[in-house]
Design an enzyme around this catalytic site. Structure first.
Site, short mmCIF file in Angstrom:
data_model
loop_
_atom_site.label_atom_id
_atom_site.label_comp_id
_atom_site.label_asym_id
_atom_site.label_seq_id
_atom_site.Cartn_x
_atom_site.Cartn_y
_atom_site.Cartn_z
N HIS A 1 0.96 -1.21 -0.11
CA HIS A 1 0.12 -0.03 0.02
C HIS A 1 0.64 1.38 0.15
CE1 HIS A 1 -4.15 -1.96 0.89
NE2 HIS A 1 -3.16 -2.97 1.38
N LYS B 1 -8.73 13.81 4.66
CA LYS B 1 -7.91 12.91 4.72
C LYS B 1 -6.91 13.13 5.82
CE LYS B 1 -6.67 13.92 0.20
NZ LYS B 1 -6.55 12.85 -0.74
N ARG B 2 -6.14 11.89 5.93
CA ARG B 2 -5.11 11.96 6.96
C ARG B 2 -4.05 13.21 6.67
NH1 ARG B 2 -4.76 8.07 11.41
NH2 ARG B 2 -2.53 9.43 12.02
N LYS C 1 -14.86 8.40 -3.47
CA LYS C 1 -15.85 8.72 -2.86
C LYS C 1 -16.38 9.92 -3.23
CE LYS C 1 -14.12 5.68 0.69
NZ LYS C 1 -13.34 5.59 1.73
C1 Z16 Z 1 -2.70 3.68 4.69
O1 Z16 Z 1 -4.01 4.09 5.05
C2 Z16 Z 1 -2.22 3.57 3.34
C3 Z16 Z 1 -0.88 3.03 3.21
C4 Z16 Z 1 -0.08 2.60 4.16
O2 Z16 Z 1 1.11 1.97 4.13
C5 Z16 Z 1 -0.49 2.71 5.45
C6 Z16 Z 1 -1.82 3.07 5.75
CL1 Z16 Z 1 -2.30 3.17 7.19
C7 Z16 Z 1 -3.03 3.89 2.10
C8 Z16 Z 1 -2.35 4.61 1.12
O3 Z16 Z 1 -1.74 5.76 1.57
C9 Z16 Z 1 -3.60 5.09 -0.04
O4 Z16 Z 1 -3.22 5.83 -1.11
C10 Z16 Z 1 -4.39 3.99 -0.48
O5 Z16 Z 1 -5.50 4.11 -1.01
C11 Z16 Z 1 -4.97 3.04 0.73
O6 Z16 Z 1 -3.76 2.78 1.71
C12 Z16 Z 1 -5.70 1.94 0.53
O7 Z16 Z 1 -4.85 0.99 -0.38
#
Ligand code: Z16
Length: 835
Positions: free
Chosen positions: A370, A561-562, A673
């Site tokens: 991710h 977003k975060r 979304k």
């Molecule tokens: C997270 O929310 C994501 C990546 C990561 O290494 C750790 C966390 Cl907590 C996110 C990505 O930043 C985002 O781009 C992606 O859409 C999401 O994971 C789901 O794949």
């Protein structure tokens, strides 16, 4: 017991769906479960009574599902994730059961406020952001598509912190989501497992004369499963989210207790139960804390033991075909220890030989990456790892040794490659690289958007992709339209359904039919009215929460977003300050009115992200009260952004800010979304933005900024942000405005760390993208003035988002990775001959 004799009747108060039955059931639950009569019942009592009424109506399907799995023994997917950001269950379960409207009627006929009851639910915030919410969307889609599946994770007692804002600063408050009880879970203490930690290993010879290893731990913890039903949308399939809670092992305390050390024994209990106490609130940055590794191993070990028990004991199948019946999807490297743990269980507990154990393991695991951010790639100091999991470290060394021999054969004399591919990083202090372990132990490795997968293969896992190209694949993320359209946007859902029927809810590509209504004046007007009504709702919320009055005819320009530097909320701020400066220079300037709305949490230890939140609030204070601005711009920071709140925010947006530095956002899911709910996107060519733009059409998307390859080129050449600052007078003015203390009551030190980082490093290239962003924002402002055209673009965004349903993502995982057949479940109380 003669269980066949006990049949549940259709019109039983626990299953009946007549309005009168629902009303009776709610009052019955208030009385018998909450032990309250109406005169003294609180809102929460009524919420609980309602929740149990819904739970009663899904439990039959849940049990039939689990009975069917026991009988048919289908291949199943186990989704292992340290985070599940489920959001409130009540509304979603009502939607998926198809009884939302009738339950609302029943509740209203009792004289209760249905919306207030939905609002009463404390959401389980057992995740940080995108990754945890993705896991939740995938559970919804797996159930909807009748895929036998289990979600395995941790039942944190405290989820992601609640955010408060004091004097513009983020303050973290413990999330006590369980304080009023949780009607959606059932504890199964009879199915607990033990998990070992620490100690040492010993070699011995077994009865067949083979050399075996025994792990002698120095601590033990029990994992108790708590099960939550996961309904599919209008199908009987009801899967399980099984979360593990840590408990002291009583027998372990006893030694100390018998020796008279009562406090020592209780101390051990407290120590054990700390394990599942709190979610680590860091997204995309690791801390390397021992407790975090303990959490990971704890839930992984419980989950694998649970699968093996189901397979061998309950189903009586041989362990040698484990991988035929189970596949494990690793949600990032957080559960990557599963590779070593399954090996240990097979070798040490089941006496299987290495080669067969490795075959089973590698045929079971699949890994989703991710992130490419180096600070987010998990690695554990070898010393820490070995002291906590001595046997696993041995196994990892063995896996690594055998693997590196293969690499040497394939690429002779390429020591650099060996160093890069090794599971152990030996460049300085030694670390276990979890991404390498996960990659090596998996039959499938995927990224979460086309660009991300490409960069993954090019960069972080390049050597692995070269050696095992067939294992790499892309699975672009998706989101569930049930929660993020049907539940969160009932007005739009009603309009869409009135035109194209309701099949789009299961098959989102059918939204394409909306394209034929783009030229329909009446339809466009209804579309616009709906957006306006939703904006009014949010405006009221903002008035209540922040005491700020906003103009509902202004552009609702939202970034939710975060907080992270790579997501560049501060680039958004530079735009706000630029507009402000223009208005100060020319108070009569005709600009399209905007309301800038921010929401999101910063990791508690991430000072820069917290300073960006403070900056937004500081700019808001100045801008919102400056008479020169005269309501043309407003800045709002909405505190405590969570799933419940996100559901309000997405439908109200005109403009969605997706402005990460190209190459940094793996996919993004908020982008999807927003767009599904008719917002237009201003965004970079990053993550899934690229694919969203492809789908909605370049003419319906506001693109700006450098491409990922340009970004790395510029960085390679040596990027100097100061050149941009000197050359660009508006950029300079915006930065100087912050520097001067104008937003900080004269305090020139406050934002120094932020401004300094931009002027001298700017690792995320805000300055390089600034002008392009400003120019395109100007186009946005112009475009919004043509409301009719804007509405066409908005409709086309929704109409063309079909690809981004999580149903599509899950179908791809099912077909290309998991190879699982759907299994239809018989509906309760109906004749059924499926099985
Ligand atoms: C997270 O929310 C994501 C990546 C990561 O290494 C750790 C966390 Cl907590 C996110 C990505 O930043 C985002 O781009 C992606 O859409 C999401 O994971 C789901 O794949």
């Amino acid at each position: 017991m003669q269980t066949e004799d006990i049949q549940i009747r259709i019109e039983d108060d626990r299953t009946g769906l007549e309005i009168e039955t629902l009303k009776r059931a709610i009052l019955d639950n208030l009385f018998y479960i909450q032990g309250k009569f109406p005169e003294i019942a609180t809102l929460n009592d009524y919420y609980m009574a309602l929740a149990y009424t819904v739970r009663d109506r899904l439990i039959h399907r849940w049990l039939i599902s689990s009975q069917t799995y026991t009988k048919v023994q289908p291949r199943e997917v186990c989704y292992l994730s340290a985070e599940f950001l489920m959001g409130p269950h009540l509304g979603n379960n009502l939607i998926n059961l198809g009884i939302y409207d009738r339950m609302r009627q029943a509740v209203q006929e009792l004289g209760l406020n249905f919306e207030a009851l939905l609002e009463q639910e404390e959401e389980p915030g057992l995740g940080n952001g995108g990754l945890g919410r993705l896991a939740a969307c995938y559970l919804d889609s797996m159930a909807t598509l009748d895929i036998p599946s289990v979600g395995y994770g941790i039942r944190y007692e405290f989820g992601i912190f609640d955010q408060d804002i004091h004097d513009g600063w983020q303050v973290e408050i413990t999330d006590k989501w369980l304080k009023n009880g949780n009607p959606w879970e059932i504890a199964r203490p009879e199915w607990a497992f033990e998990v070992k930690f620490g100690g040492r290993t010993e070699r011995y010879t077994d009865e067949k004369g083979r050399s075996r290893v025994k792990w002698i731990p120095d601590r033990m913890v029990q994992g108790v499963p708590y099960d939550t039903p996961i309904l599919g949308y209008e199908t009987s399939s009801t899967n399980t989210l099984r979360l593990w809670s840590a408990q002291a092992v009583e027998s372990f305390d006893f030694r100390a207790f018998n020796a008279g050390d009562y406090y020592g024994a209780v101390g051990n209990k407290v120590f054990s139960e700390n394990l599942s106490k709190v979610l680590y609130p860091n997204d995309e940055q690791i801390q390397g804390k021992q407790l975090r590794l303990e959490q990971q191993y704890f839930f992984v070990s419980c989950s694998l033991q649970d699968m093996i028990r189901t397979h061998c004991d309950r189903r009586g199948l041989p362990i040698s075909i484990f991988h035929e019946k189970f596949t494990v999807q690793l949600n990032d490297t957080h559960p990557a220890i599963a590779v070593a743990e399954l090996m240990r269980l097979l070798l040490d507990e089941h006496g299987i030989e290495w080669d067969q154990a490795w075959h089973i393991t590698q045929s079971t695991m699949a890994y989703t990456n991710h992130t490419l951010l180096p600070e987010a790639l998990e690695r554990w100091a070898v010393g820490l790892f070995g002291s906590l999991l001595p046997r696993h470290l041995e196994i990892i060394y063995e896996i690594n040794g055998r693997f590196l021999n293969e690499v040497r054969l394939r690429y002779p004399k390429d020591d650099e490659r060996i160093r890069r591919m090794s599971i152990i990083d030996e460049s300085g202090d030694r670390y276990v690289r979890m991404a390498n372990l996960a990659t090596l132990g998996s039959y499938s490795i995927n990224g979460v958007a086309e660009l991300h997968t490409q960069l993954l293969k090019q960069d972080v896992l390049h050597d692995f992709a070269e050696m095992y190209p067939e294992r790499f694949n892309n699975k672009t993320n998706g989101v569930t339209p049930r929660r993020f359209m049907v539940l969160s946007n009932p007005r739009l859902t009603k309009l869409i359904t009135s035109k194209i029927g309701d099949h789009w809810i299961r098959n989102l590509q059918e939204l394409r039919q909306l394209e034929s209504f783009v030229e329909d004046l009446e339809f466009r007007s209804e579309w616009r009215q709906i957006k306006l009504a939703i904006k009014r709702d949010l405006a009221n919320y903002i008035q209540e929460q922040n005491g700020i009055e906003v103009n509902v005819d202004s552009i609702f320009d939202i970034q939710a977003k975060r907080f992270h530097e790579y997501k560049r909320q501060h680039l958004n701020v530079l735009h706000i300050i630029t507009l402000y400066n223009r208005l100060k220079a020319n108070p009569n300037l005709d600009i399209t009115p905007r309301t800038f709305i921010f929401g999101g949490k910063a990791a508690p230890g991430y000072q820069m992200a917290k300073l960006i939140i403070k900056l937004i609030n500081s700019v808001a204070d100045v801008v919102n009260s400056d008479p020169d601005v005269r309501d043309r711009i407003k800045v709002v920071f909405l505190k405590d952004y969570n799933v419940k709140f996100a559901q309000r925010v997405y439908p109200a947006a005109d403009l969605s800010e997706q402005i990460s530095t190209a190459g940094k956002e793996a996919s993004g899911t908020g982008n999807m979304k927003f767009s599904m709910n008719g917002a237009l996107t201003i965004g970079t060519l990053d993550g899934a933005n690229i694919e969203i733009r492809e789908e909605v059409g370049a003419e319906n998307f506001f693109l700006f900024g450098l491409t990922a390859s340009k970004v790395s080129q510029i960085k390679a050449k040596g990027y100097d942000p100061m050149q941009y600052y000197i050359a660009n007078s508006e950029l300079k003015a915006a930065i100087d405005r912050i520097n001067s203390g104008f937003f900080s009551k004269g305090d020139t030190a406050l934002f120094k760390p932020l401004v300094g980082s931009l002027m001298y490093q700017d690792p995320y290239l805000l300055f390089a993208d600034y002008q392009s962003y400003i120019d395109v924002q100007t186009q946005v402002g112009e475009a919004y003035r043509d409301q009719d055209h804007w509405t066409r673009m908005s409709i086309l965004n929704t109409a063309r988002m079909g690809k981004f349903s999580s149903d599509r993502s899950i179908r791809e995982y099912v077909k290309e990775v998991w190879k699982i057949d759907p299994l239809k479940i018989c509906p309760p109380n109906e004749p059924c001959s499926i099985h």
